[in-house]
Design a protein around this motif. Structure first.
Motif, PDB file in Angstrom:
ATOM      1  N   VAL A 120      20.081 -37.049 -15.551  1.00 39.06           N
ATOM      2  CA  VAL A 120      18.728 -36.524 -15.400  1.00 39.06           C
ATOM      3  C   VAL A 120      18.760 -35.012 -15.583  1.00 39.06           C
ATOM      4  O   VAL A 120      19.507 -34.311 -14.892  1.00 39.06           O
ATOM      5  CB  VAL A 120      18.150 -36.876 -14.021  1.00 39.06           C
ATOM      6  CG1 VAL A 120      16.726 -36.332 -13.879  1.00 39.06           C
ATOM      7  CG2 VAL A 120      18.157 -38.393 -13.816  1.00 39.06           C
ATOM      8  N   VAL A 121      17.960 -34.514 -16.522  1.00 40.14           N
ATOM      9  CA  VAL A 121      17.827 -33.075 -16.726  1.00 40.14           C
ATOM     10  C   VAL A 121      16.815 -32.541 -15.726  1.00 40.14           C
ATOM     11  O   VAL A 121      15.727 -33.103 -15.562  1.00 40.14           O
ATOM     12  CB  VAL A 121      17.379 -32.760 -18.166  1.00 40.14           C
ATOM     13  CG1 VAL A 121      17.251 -31.243 -18.369  1.00 40.14           C
ATOM     14  CG2 VAL A 121      18.354 -33.344 -19.175  1.00 40.14           C
ATOM     15  N   LEU A 122      17.176 -31.435 -15.040  1.00 37.81           N
ATOM     16  CA  LEU A 122      16.315 -30.846 -14.018  1.00 37.81           C
ATOM     17  C   LEU A 122      15.852 -29.465 -14.460  1.00 37.81           C
ATOM     18  O   LEU A 122      16.631 -28.703 -15.054  1.00 37.81           O
ATOM     19  CB  LEU A 122      17.077 -30.707 -12.695  1.00 37.81           C
ATOM     20  CG  LEU A 122      17.706 -31.986 -12.129  1.00 37.81           C
ATOM     21  CD1 LEU A 122      18.553 -31.627 -10.907  1.00 37.81           C
ATOM     22  CD2 LEU A 122      16.648 -33.016 -11.776  1.00 37.81           C
ATOM     23  N   ASP A 123      14.599 -29.141 -14.154  1.00 44.27           N
ATOM     24  CA  ASP A 123      14.149 -27.780 -14.400  1.00 44.27           C
ATOM     25  C   ASP A 123      14.519 -26.898 -13.214  1.00 44.27           C
ATOM     26  O   ASP A 123      15.217 -27.333 -12.279  1.00 44.27           O
ATOM     27  CB  ASP A 123      12.653 -27.745 -14.707  1.00 44.27           C
ATOM     28  CG  ASP A 123      11.759 -28.119 -13.514  1.00 44.27           C
ATOM     29  OD1 ASP A 123      12.270 -28.192 -12.371  1.00 44.27           O
ATOM     30  OD2 ASP A 123      10.557 -28.341 -13.733  1.00 44.27           O
ATOM     31  N   ALA A 124      14.044 -25.664 -13.220  1.00 45.31           N
ATOM     32  CA  ALA A 124      14.462 -24.714 -12.192  1.00 45.31           C
ATOM     33  C   ALA A 124      14.016 -25.124 -10.797  1.00 45.31           C
ATOM     34  O   ALA A 124      14.622 -24.705  -9.808  1.00 45.31           O
ATOM     35  CB  ALA A 124      13.923 -23.321 -12.516  1.00 45.31           C
ATOM     36  N   ARG A 125      12.995 -25.973 -10.687  1.00 44.02           N
ATOM     37  CA  ARG A 125      12.515 -26.438  -9.382  1.00 44.02           C
ATOM     38  C   ARG A 125      13.044 -27.831  -9.046  1.00 44.02           C
ATOM     39  O   ARG A 125      12.525 -28.503  -8.160  1.00 44.02           O
ATOM     40  CB  ARG A 125      10.989 -26.419  -9.353  1.00 44.02           C
ATOM     41  CG  ARG A 125      10.402 -25.018  -9.456  1.00 44.02           C
ATOM     42  CD  ARG A 125       8.896 -25.041  -9.312  1.00 44.02           C
ATOM     43  NE  ARG A 125       8.351 -23.704  -9.356  1.00 44.02           N
ATOM     44  CZ  ARG A 125       8.226 -22.899  -8.302  1.00 44.02           C
ATOM     45  NH1 ARG A 125       8.636 -23.330  -7.119  1.00 44.02           N
ATOM     46  NH2 ARG A 125       7.722 -21.693  -8.429  1.00 44.02           N
TER      47      ARG A 125
END
Length: 341
Positions: A120-125
């Motif tokens: 799973v790719v996560l953004d900064a949050r």
């Protein structure tokens, strides 16, 4: 002595004894609290916001929290200046994790009858932006310095690099375009200056250069491991030297630290950390003499961080990358760190 004086002496003695008793009780309570903290697996942890952005108030470490309790396996954050201080924990759980450039990659198993596993790719949050199914057991994850590229490795046969009966699959994702290289085994291989093809090729342990094109990794074939340099645009890999696994590139791109098998060591613990100067080819053993089955993370240009078994699964230790110094336990009950800032 008058009755009044005797009474004052008695009251003074009672107050002194009460103070001593109170201090003893407080110290005993503090000792019990420390024992409870040790039994819980680490420093206090409280839910809060965990960000992958570079912090304004000093560097932070984001990692998989291994402390027993309701926050085990959750991504947690702690000040790099006080790694054993209070932890802020998120609601995101990962088996493997890494982050850079405001992007994270989380390898996780979803609870359910089939226990589906995903990258799973996560953004900064820590919000998911993409998800890809995994073909096996998560083992390695790495993000390029810019945050554009993410790589992960899974075991698709066997469950340990220490054994000889295992197979891996390594994928590389461009998080901007969504282009996925499902397996590095599809890349053209040059081994010892000649084109090479074999059915037993396996790759693992990718580390990226700053250009978002060059990478280093481990290639295993014919019972031997090789350090390789790869070119994502050309879809090629070239062997550089034998007996090097899970490389990690220094922030300035001049050195690699990897684990190397040494003869005479136990089959289940065969590795020692070594550093390679990419310009001169000089190889230096690091001061850590225990077997490290991990892909190190550089804390800065001089020091690397790695996991060793601990009371609650794993602790993080550090050692200078030039062969000097002494290993030190940096962070207890933690795994898969990323330095931000």
């Amino acid at each position: 002595m008058t009755p009044r004086a005797r009474l004052l002496v008695l009251l003074t003695a009672v107050l002194v004894l009460a103070g001593i008793a109170g201090t003893a009780v407080q110290r005993a309570a503090d000792r019990e609290a420390e024992k409870d903290r040790a039994r819980a697996g680490g420093p206090p942890a409280a839910p809060g916001e965990v960000s992958l952005e570079a912090p304004a108030g000093g560097r932070r470490i984001v990692f998989r929290n291994m402390a027993w309790g309701p926050h085990r396996d959750a991504l947690a954050s702690v000040s790099a200046a006080d790694p054993n201080g209070p932890r802020t924990v998120s609601g995101v759980r990962c088996a493997r994790f890494h982050a850079a450039g405001g992007t994270g990659i989380c390898l996780r198993t979803a609870a359910g009858p089939l226990d589906a596993q995903h990258a799973v790719v996560l953004d900064a949050r820590l919000a998911p932006t993409a998800s890809h199914p995994l073909a096996g057991i998560p083992t390695r994850a790495r993000v390029s310095p810019s945050g554009r590229l993410a790589a992960w490795t899974v075991f698709v046969g066997g469950d340990s690099y220490a054994g000889t009966d295992f197979s891996t699959r390594t994928s590389v994702l461009d998080t901007r375009t969504g282009r996925l290289e499902a397996s590095l085994e599809d890349f053209a291989i040059t081994r010892d200056g000649h084109p090479y093809r074999a059915a037993d090729v396996n790759f693992w342990g990718v580390t990226f250069a700053a250009d978002d094109r060059t990478f280093y990794a481990t290639l295993r074939t014919a019972g031997r491991t090789h350090l390789v340099r790869g070119d994502l645009a050309a879809r090629t890999v070239t062997t550089l030297r034998e007996n090097a696994e899970c490389p990690s590139l220094s922030p300035d791109g001049t050195r690699l630290v990897y684990k190397k098998r040494l003869p005479g060591l136990p089959a289940e613990a065969p590795w020692r950390l070594h550093a390679l100067d990419l310009r001169t080819g000089a190889e230096t053993p690091l001061a850590e003499t225990r077997s490290v089955d991990d892909q190190v993370v550089w804390t800065d240009r001089d020091t690397v961080l790695y996991a060793l078994p601990g009371d609650f699964g794993a602790d993080l230790h550090s050692v200078p990358a030039d062969g000097s110094g002494t290993p030190a336990r940096l962070l207890g009950s933690a795994l898969a760190p990323a330095y931000l800032g």
